[in-house]
Design a protein around this motif. Structure first.
Motif, PDB file in Angstrom:
ATOM      1  N   GLY A 101       0.831  -1.207   0.000  1.00 22.50           N
ATOM      2  CA  GLY A 101       0.000   0.000   0.000  1.00 22.50           C
ATOM      3  C   GLY A 101       0.861   1.250   0.000  1.00 22.50           C
ATOM      4  O   GLY A 101       0.619   2.198  -0.753  1.00 22.50           O
ATOM      5  N   LEU A 102       1.896   1.253   0.839  1.00 27.87           N
ATOM      6  CA  LEU A 102       2.790   2.410   0.890  1.00 27.87           C
ATOM      7  C   LEU A 102       3.500   2.611  -0.446  1.00 27.87           C
ATOM      8  O   LEU A 102       3.734   3.741  -0.875  1.00 27.87           O
ATOM      9  N   SER A 103       3.823   1.507  -1.111  1.00 24.05           N
ATOM     10  CA  SER A 103       4.451   1.609  -2.423  1.00 24.05           C
ATOM     11  C   SER A 103       3.519   2.292  -3.412  1.00 24.05           C
ATOM     12  O   SER A 103       3.913   3.182  -4.158  1.00 24.05           O
ATOM     13  N   LEU A 104       2.243   1.914  -3.383  1.00 18.60           N
ATOM     14  CA  LEU A 104       1.264   2.550  -4.270  1.00 18.60           C
ATOM     15  C   LEU A 104       1.069   4.015  -3.909  1.00 18.60           C
ATOM     16  O   LEU A 104       0.666   4.815  -4.747  1.00 18.60           O
ATOM     17  N   LEU A 105       1.347   4.353  -2.644  1.00 19.03           N
ATOM     18  CA  LEU A 105       1.231   5.748  -2.227  1.00 19.03           C
ATOM     19  C   LEU A 105       2.534   6.497  -2.466  1.00 19.03           C
ATOM     20  O   LEU A 105       2.697   7.628  -2.029  1.00 19.03           O
TER      21      LEU A 105
END
Lengths: 313, 708
Positions: free
Chosen positions: A281-285
């Motif tokens: 999720g953090l990667s997508l953010l």
């Protein structure tokens, strides 16, 4: 709030397989998926070198049956773990260790008359398995082996009044199922079946006051939805409809800063499942220091690009 | 894995207990797998297995084992009573497992598998479900299972509907019950009324039910989602239809040919009037439907004219993927000889006279439509200028623009849709009920807002209702009769304040309403129409007309079907991340997208379908600034198994440049761009520029400098 504790999370993941406590035992049957979650997270953090690739590959191959892969050595084969196995081998660039035609034949055999997919010979039907089939075959460059049109129209028949998708026709919309269906459409070039505005709005309404995301209305926020909701929103180009900063804060708050790992919500017990989804999720953010992840294949972008745009196969 | 508190590392005592539990589980598992691999299905073995499943109902192999045991039993046992006894035991094992984990997929599937054998009481299943759904009314496994049992029992839809009513009355906030209600109702109405529109009586009752929920708790989402669905069931204006075309119905095109037989077309019924549009291959005929359709071809659309050659027309869907699209185009190849100069020729088009155009949901597109337009052929008066930016690149700046004066008598675009339909609009009854419903529901929202001034749900729903009412009363025909635009814009501004987490969603809606306002009628459009002193224009310094929607904070494009006639568009200085829908503008020659938020080359995917595009400005965007590409799956590539051959994208690209090179190919390959401006984007480096020049062989100007 603060930072992402990459070192701590790396140590946590490396320690998972050695654990012999009750909670770890209870998850033995899905170790193949656990391995996929752990290894992919390590790669996103740039720490995959900590792992002995040969060991991993040889263990994965021990789980190979005549048809499909099992969740662990000695367990029965299932489409879920077949996908996880293929994802691991793709990640490690070891797809040449398996017979792609044999695996395709297994998956083709699981497609039903109405286009749906069973999980194994015992016939449970679920759109999760449609995703597994489509994703796995696409990675093996053999998507044309199944009846894609029927597969897609079955998934489309699971569309609900709110634009979302469930396990089977008539099943309630749930972010996990939505990820599976939207990704299946994405990989098959069939995104026209998604009403992006209606579904995008339902998905962005998963963000609750704490900044976290839930999986369906009136439920608690959970870090794993940071992946399922976020990746779906990314694929349909509506990710700007949520408050990214608040979500980032929520995920970072779910870290165990002492022992590493991420939990479903702040101060709960950590596990590798939530660690993967939190970091993905953090990667997508676009959290700094993490490699980009492909929202539909759920593998690092460099792996997917290598598969599809690398040397001609 | 979910909802368990984090243990502190100093808790030694419980650690010991835990290890003991783990060891116990380990030993059970080892024994079970031995039995499984050796195919031992004795009573003791089955009991051991049941014990294991009670502790961990998610071991899927353990459920497989039980099925194997039953299969073996069925091979040897034929007495019904005995089989039933064994199967009842299976059901008990499942029940115990479910008490441990109500969401265990393995347990539920095993139960289904057993019930499918046909030996068990379905009524008992309903009773069990009643219990379980009382304990957890949102358990979707249970709801799915209930659907399965109801199907097997051949329960009536009405009875299942009653069950959802019961659950809703127990708790209005039960989204699962509302969801199931929507599924059952759809099914009932489809069966009863052949899937066309819902019956008024039933729908009115639904509105009453949901109104109770809304008044009980304004902030509870379930009722509002259901309410939105109810509106969608009736409000969509009279079903799918042909929304717009170019040329428009009743328009008169003037055509000149040059010595190479290229057609220069002027369409005086648009603000661009005297500007020529040059087509070397044929004049495009564009049809734009209200939803994606497939099956538009020479048999479902007939095009007749004395001018045309007899061969069948080929229709192309304008969409990123294959067969379904809102926009369809064909080329009318006009013979440049074999006609009488100075004559007027009519072209008659009939859409959907024969069946064959299909909607996404599989139903037929059932709205036959007729259009006519005429072509005035002049003699060959145009001398080729060699135009098309030969000597000087197009200047994009504002200095060169001044307001365009439109001839009030021309440009009657609003007339066109009026005469579009053959069979007139939908039935009157339908419309009256829709009007009444909208009026009533608007009143409900206003009442709720008096009680709860800042209810985001009431405001959002009110905005949607007002938009729907505008569309219904004016139809899309009389677009300048929008009455609620200002109130709607205000509502979205309110929502941005009340619900800042979703600000971007509301800003997108705001953009859509704004564009709807802009494109609805000539008074509104006037201020956005500009003239430019043509430098590098199509012909000898003549002036060029532009539609300029720059600096409006637009984050989203809409109402593009109203702008099919636009040849030059300036949407610079906005907040666009996506240009979805722009592919409908099939006459576009020059496009200014500078100073926006485009993050990847793939975001330009829609442009690939615009064959007339010659000049593109994407300077000062964010291309290359982001790691996440959210347009990766929106356009055909190997990633989504589209038919573009791999040869297109794998070349001598090095590992580092893999991402950029396939993105550039997707965005630009096949375009005949003469001019491109990309300065001010992080991705704009030497490698990128080389790749661009390779992909665009017809390029003459890159960032204002000659390419040669």
């Amino acid at each position: 709030m603060g930072e992402l504790e990459i070192e701590k999370h790396t140590q946590f993941i490396m320690s998972v397989e050695k654990k012999k406590d009750f909670d770890s035992m209870v998850m033995e049957h899905l170790r193949m998926s656990g391995a996929y979650w752990g290894l992919t997270t390590l790669d996103l953090m740039g720490k995959l070198d900590a792992v002995n690739r040969e060991e991993v590959v040889s263990w994965v191959l021990q789980c190979q049956h005549d048809c499909g892969f099992s969740g662990n050595v000695g367990h029965d084969p299932h489409i879920l773990y077949t996908l996880s196995a293929i994802q691991i081998l793709a990640l490690l660039d070891k797809l040449d260790t398996i017979d792609a035609d044999k695996i395709s034949a297994y998956i083709v055999g699981l497609q039903q008359e109405d286009g749906s997919f069973a999980g194994d010979e015992w016939g449970e039907i679920d759109t999760r398995f449609s995703y597994c089939a489509v994703c796995c075959l696409s990675i093996l460059h053999r998507l044309d082996k199944i009846d894609v049109g029927k597969a897609i129209s079955y998934v489309a028949s699971c569309k609900n009044f709110d634009g979302g998708f469930g396990c089977t026709p008539g099943g309630e919309s749930h972010a996990g199922q939505i990820f599976c269906c939207v990704s299946a459409f994405a990989i098959s070039g069939a995104l026209t079946h998604v009403d992006r505005d209606l579904l995008g709005w339902w998905l962005c309404e998963r963000q609750v006051k704490s900044g976290g995301l839930n999986g369906r209305p009136e439920k608690l926020a959970d870090v794993c939805y940071s992946w399922w909701v976020l990746s779906s929103l990314t694929i349909i180009e509506r990710v700007h409809w949520i408050d990214k900063e608040k979500l980032k804060t929520f995920i970072l708050d779910c870290q165990d800063k002492e022992h590493g790992g991420i939990s479903d919500r702040p101060d709960d017990a950590v596990d590798v499942f939530h660690t993967f989804f939190g970091i993905a999720g953090l990667s997508l953010l676009e959290y700094p220091g993490l490699k980009p992840i492909d929202p539909a294949y759920a593998l690092p972008v460099h792996v997917v690009d290598r598969l599809f745009f690398g040397q001609p196969h | 894995m979910h909802g368990r508190p984090r243990k502190s590392s100093s808790d030694g005592g419980s650690q010991e207990k835990d290890m003991a539990k783990a060891a116990g589980l380990q030993s059970l598992q080892t024994q079970f797998f031995k039995n499984h691999h050796e195919k031992i299905y004795t009573k003791e073995a089955l009991q051991l297995n049941a014990k294991l499943l009670e502790i961990n109902p998610d071991i899927y192999t353990a459920w497989n084992y039980r099925k194997l045991a039953i299969k073996q039993l069925l091979e040897s046992e034929s007495e019904s009573a005995s089989i039933k006894q064994s199967l009842d035991e299976e059901l008990r094992v499942v029940e115990r497992a479910l008490k441990r984990n109500l969401t265990s997929y393995g347990a539920w599937h095993h139960r289904k598998w057993v019930i499918n054998m046909g030996y068990s009481s379905l009524d008992h299943e309903f009773q069990l479900l009643d219990q379980l759904l009382k304990a957890d009314s949102r358990n979707f496994n249970a709801w799915n299972y209930r659907r399965f049992v109801a199907d097997m029992k051949k329960s009536r839809d009405e009875d299942e509907l009653k069950f959802t009513t019961k659950k809703i009355n127990e708790n209005f906030s039960n989204y699962s019950a509302w969801h199931n209600r929507s599924a059952i109702l759809s099914h009932m109405l489809k069966n009863k009324y052949g899937g066309i529109s819902a019956k008024e009586q039933e729908m009115t009752e639904e509105y009453e039910l949901v109104r109770q929920a809304l008044f009980t708790d304004t902030e509870d989402q379930s009722g509002w989602f259901y309410h939105l669905w109810l509106l969608g069931q009736k409000i969509a204006p009279i079903g799918p239809k042909l929304e717009m075309s170019w040329p428009c119905n009743g328009s008169q095109l003037v055509i000149d040919f040059n010595e190479q037989s290229h057609a220069y077309v002027s369409d005086f019924d648009t603000p661009f009037g005297t500007d020529h549009c040059m087509f070397s291959e044929g004049i495009p005929l564009v049809l734009h439907f209200s939803e994606p359709v497939k099956g538009v071809n020479a048999s479902t659309v007939s095009v007749n004219s004395l001018l045309l050659q007899s061969e069948s027309l080929v229709w192309r869907p304008i969409s990123p993927h294959g067969l379904q699209a809102k926009t369809w185009v064909t080329l009318l190849k006009l013979p440049s000889t074999n006609f009488r100069a100075g004559e007027t020729y009519t072209v008659q088009i009939r859409v959907a006279d024969t069946l064959g155009i299909i909607l996404l949901n599989g139903y037929n597109f059932a709205c036959p439509t007729a259009l006519n337009f005429s072509l005035d052929i002049h003699t060959m008066t145009i001398r080729s200028t060699g135009g098309n930016f030969e000597t000087v690149p197009l200047a994009w700046e504002a200095d060169f623009f001044f307001p365009l004066a439109i001839d009030e008598n021309k440009f009657p675009i609003e007339l066109h849709l009026d005469s579009l339909s053959i069979d007139g609009s939908g039935n009157q009854e339908n419309t009256r009920w829709q009007q009444e419903t909208l009026d009533r529901e608007i009143k409900v929202c206003r009442e709720l807002l008096e009680i709860e001034m800042d209810s985001k749900w009431a405001k959002l729903t009110l905005a949607r209702l007002l938009i729907a009412q505008d569309m219904l009363s004016g139809g899309s025909i009389l677009r300048n009769k929008r009455m609620h635009t200002d109130e709607v814009l205000q509502l979205f501004n309110d929502l941005i304040e009340i619900d800042p987490s979703h600000a971007e969603y509301y800003k997108d809606q705001f953009s859509l309403i704004l564009l709807d306002k802009v494109s609805s009628g000539k008074q509104n459009l006037q201020e956005y129409l500009w003239d430019s002193k043509g430098t590098g224009s199509l012909s000898n310094g003549e002036r060029n007309k532009w539609l300029r929607l720059h600096g409006l904070s637009l984050s989203r494009l809409g109402s593009l079907e109203q702008l099919l006639w636009v040849q030059r568009l300036d949407i610079s200085h906005n907040r666009l991340q996506s240009i979805d829908g722009l592919e409908a503008l099939q006459l576009l020659g020059c496009l200014n997208l500078s100073h926006n938020l485009l993050a990847n080359f793939t975001a330009l995917g829609p442009l690939r379908q615009i064959k007339t595009l010659r000049a593109l400005n994407i300077a000062d965007n964010k291309i290359g600034a982001h790691t996440v590409n959210s347009t990766r799956f929106s356009f055909p590539s190997a990633l989504n198994n589209s038919s573009i051959s791999n040869a297109d994208t794998t070349r001598d690209a090095d590992e580092e440049n893999l991402e950029i090179s396939w993105e550039i190919t997707i965005a630009f390959k096949g375009l005949h761009l003469r001019q491109l401006d990309i300065a001010g984007n992080p991705a704009n480096d030497e490698k990128c520029r080389r790749l661009l020049m390779k992909t665009l062989p017809s390029l003459k100007w890159l960032d204002g400098t000659s390419v040669n």
